[in-house]
Design a protein around this motif. Structure first.
Motif, PDB file in Angstrom:
ATOM      1  N   MET A 102       0.766  61.287   5.447  1.00  0.00           N
ATOM      2  CA  MET A 102       1.939  60.894   5.130  1.00  0.00           C
ATOM      3  C   MET A 102       2.864  62.037   4.829  1.00  0.00           C
ATOM      4  O   MET A 102       3.996  62.321   5.402  1.00  0.00           O
ATOM      5  CB  MET A 102       2.097  60.289   3.983  1.00  0.00           C
ATOM      6  CG  MET A 102       1.880  58.816   3.545  1.00  0.00           C
ATOM      7  SD  MET A 102       2.712  57.669   4.080  1.00  0.00           S
ATOM      8  CE  MET A 102       3.928  57.812   2.909  1.00  0.00           C
ATOM      9  N   ILE A 103       2.057  63.238   4.321  1.00  0.00           N
ATOM     10  CA  ILE A 103       3.225  64.637   4.575  1.00  0.00           C
ATOM     11  C   ILE A 103       3.089  64.700   5.858  1.00  0.00           C
ATOM     12  O   ILE A 103       4.426  66.152   5.040  1.00  0.00           O
ATOM     13  CB  ILE A 103       1.583  65.249   4.117  1.00  0.00           C
ATOM     14  CG1 ILE A 103       1.123  65.253   2.452  1.00  0.00           C
ATOM     15  CG2 ILE A 103       2.330  66.821   4.315  1.00  0.00           C
ATOM     16  CD1 ILE A 103       0.417  66.604   1.884  1.00  0.00           C
ATOM     17  N   THR A 104       2.320  64.649   6.414  1.00  0.00           N
ATOM     18  CA  THR A 104       3.717  65.949   7.910  1.00  0.00           C
ATOM     19  C   THR A 104       4.335  64.587   8.369  1.00  0.00           C
ATOM     20  O   THR A 104       5.442  65.020   8.896  1.00  0.00           O
ATOM     21  CB  THR A 104       2.570  65.323   9.140  1.00  0.00           C
ATOM     22  OG1 THR A 104       1.858  63.742   9.430  1.00  0.00           O
ATOM     23  CG2 THR A 104       1.510  66.202   9.195  1.00  0.00           C
ATOM     24  N   ILE A 105       4.578  63.581   7.976  1.00  0.00           N
ATOM     25  CA  ILE A 105       5.821  62.145   7.916  1.00  0.00           C
ATOM     26  C   ILE A 105       6.777  62.918   7.092  1.00  0.00           C
ATOM     27  O   ILE A 105       7.769  62.799   7.441  1.00  0.00           O
ATOM     28  CB  ILE A 105       5.564  61.025   7.602  1.00  0.00           C
ATOM     29  CG1 ILE A 105       4.689  60.226   8.598  1.00  0.00           C
ATOM     30  CG2 ILE A 105       6.869  60.127   8.209  1.00  0.00           C
ATOM     31  CD1 ILE A 105       4.026  58.609   8.815  1.00  0.00           C
ATOM     32  N   GLY A 106       6.259  63.026   6.708  1.00  0.00           N
ATOM     33  CA  GLY A 106       7.425  63.601   5.049  1.00  0.00           C
ATOM     34  C   GLY A 106       7.979  64.924   6.022  1.00  0.00           C
ATOM     35  O   GLY A 106       9.138  65.212   5.700  1.00  0.00           O
TER      36      GLY A 106
END
Lengths: 295, 251
Positions: A102-106
């Protein structure tokens, strides 16, 4: 007719090859980070976009000489990659994989928004000394930018292979990707290796962005080809660098021919069709060392 | 000369006191075995010495250096090598490469030397290779030199891991159950190999071991641990006959 068809095929093969190289490079970025940290960085495509914009800024706005601007953009992206690892990824060690994902998508959203904010959504073109020039023989027209993409990819891959084979740092990176605990106790700082991996991965993506910039214009949305590159990484066998390039080439060339033989619009889904077919017939990809890691 | 000293070392995980004020010291060149029932805290003790865990209180002094802010990857450079009960090797590499990476902690070359394979890098490669070959001879691994770890039997993997630890040229090596998973013949060989490590290489050995036969044959002293506390430390025979040790094992 037969001759014309042959010409057309060669032409498609060449543009497929150069497009595929770009997919392959971004896919290598995915694979590097995955091998080192078992995380998938979905901002890989956006790193490519950001790298291209940085090169554009250095070369077209600050009027750096082309080679200098190129190197500056690649180094800057390496720095950004290392910073991401240090401040966004490292604090997440031990957290569920999904949170990191999720962090990398963010991060992808942040980079796109930032790019839109700084450079606007108007497509920009990167001034290169070779844009617009072509080779022509036997009726086949090859743009210099296509040749540069292929040569650039070849050079980068050889450099990487050489680096992993000969340098202590390269060997340490391979060691850490195989067994972090063991690496630590032969004196390798795994944290440092992870930072370096992110830096190299971001630098490769930036190179891909700079290579593709003369072919497709730069805008904040071009990072979405990262999704196709992700498909390429899986087709190649997630975890193999040569596989990532091969996967990229298959998808790049496949797309071009789908555009010719299939109804309009199909070329856009070719990457995923190839991915699904691959998952059905050879789920572990073309080149892979199937390895079960101890967690 | 003391090589390793633990003073009142304690660590707790939540409410579980895994190690409770453990103190002991080890002489240079000594073979010290740690015995104790499951859950006694033996491997935790290893993890404390090799800095996987931080101490809650107490101190660990290795070679006159207190291991306080030391990070796990710095342990190797200080001169402590370790093995793991279930082996942690680079499984897709050959035995030789596993040993060579152990040598790399002593690297004196930089990126430029290596990229252009300058004289310095060549010389170093020769030294490392020679070092690795010595270890191969010491542990009789000649026939497995180029075999990948994945295709080796467990007993050989354990030896390779010991070999990699020795390639670090440590002053102290921590062996976590070196005989577990070995057949009786391999265990018998291990007795001599441990002697060689001690006598020929002059390396001190701290090992966790269950095989009392191996322990008595190789150890200078034995430390009995139960519920995170030291029961007794002394000669193998004395420890085995110690009433509290018998109680800890038999309940």
């Amino acid at each position: 007719m037969a001759l014309e068809e042959k010409l057309e095929h060669t032409q498609l093969l060449i543009s497929g090859l150069s497009q595929g190289c770009v997919y392959g490079l971004i896919a290598s970025g995915f694979v590097l980070i995955y091998k080192a940290t078992e995380m998938v960085n979905f901002a890989q495509g956006d790193l490519m976009m950001f790298g291209a914009f940085l090169a554009y800024t250095f070369i077209s706005i600050f009027n750096f000489p082309f080679a200098l601007g190129l190197v500056a953009a690649i180094l800057a992206m390496a720095g950004i990659g290392a910073l991401i690892e240090r401040f966004a990824i490292r604090p997440m060690i031990g957290e569920p994989h999904f949170s990191v994902l999720m962090i990398t998508i963010g991060l992808g959203f942040i980079f796109r928004a930032l790019a839109g904010f700084i450079w606007g959504s108007e497509p920009r073109s990167l001034k290169t000394p070779y844009a617009g020039k072509v080779f022509e023989f036997d009726g086949i027209i090859i743009g210099h930018e296509n040749i540069i993409i292929v040569l650039g990819t070849l050079a980068l891959c050889s450099a990487l292979a050489f680096f992993f084979k000969t340098t202590n740092l390269g060997k340490a990176m391979q060691a850490a990707s195989q067994n972090q605990l063991a690496a630590m106790y032969v004196g390798i700082s795994v944290k440092k290796i992870n930072s370096i991996t992110w830096a190299i991965s971001a630098a490769i993506s930036a190179t891909a962005g700079i290579l593709i910039a003369p072919v497709s214009l730069i805008d904040p949305q071009i990072g979405f080809i990262g999704v196709k590159a992700f498909a390429a990484a899986i087709v190649g066998g997630f975890g193999s660098l040569p596989g990532a390039i091969i996967g990229g080439l298959i998808i790049g060339i496949g797309e071009q021919f789908a555009g010719l033989y299939l109804p309009p619009g199909f070329s856009e889904v070719t990457a995923y069709a190839i991915l699904l077919t691959m998952l059905l017939i050879r789920p572990h990809g073309i080149l892979t060392s199937v390895q079960i890691k101890k967690m | 000369m003391t090589i390793l000293e633990l003073k009142n070392v304690s660590v707790a995980f939540g409410g579980v006191k895994a190690i409770e004020s453990v103190s002991f010291s080890m002489e240079h060149g000594e073979v010290l075995s740690i015995v104790g029932p499951n859950g006694a805290g033996k491997t935790t003790l290893f993890n404390l010495i090799s800095k996987i865990y931080d101490l809650d209180s107490g101190s660990i002094i290795f070679n006159d250096i207190e291991l306080k802010e030391t990070r796990p990857h710095e342990i190797a450079k200080l001169g402590i090598a370790r093995t793991f009960q279930n082996t942690e090797l680079f499984e897709h590499e050959s035995v030789l490469n596993n040993l060579l990476i152990g040598c790399h902690v002593h690297t004196g070359t930089n990126l430029v030397d290596e990229l252009f394979f300058l004289r310095k890098a060549q010389d170093q490669e020769l030294v490392f290779r020679k070092n690795a070959e010595n270890i191969i001879d010491l542990l009789d691994l000649q026939s497995y030199r180029n075999t990948k770890i994945v295709s080796l039997p467990f007993g050989i993997r354990k030896l390779v891991e010991i070999g990699r630890a020795l390639c670090l040229k440590p002053k102290l090596v921590l062996l976590d159950e070196p005989s577990s998973g070995l057949n009786p013949e391999e265990t018998e060989d291990l007795v001599f190999q441990i002697e060689d490590i001690k006598e020929e290489l002059g390396i001190s050995i701290l090992m966790i071991e269950h095989d009392m036969n191996l322990v008595s044959k190789t150890s200078d002293r034995v430390l009995a641990l139960a519920d995170g506390k030291v029961l007794t430390i002394g000669k193998s025979q004395e420890v085995q006959e110690h009433p509290q040790v018998i109680k800890a094992y038999l309940g």
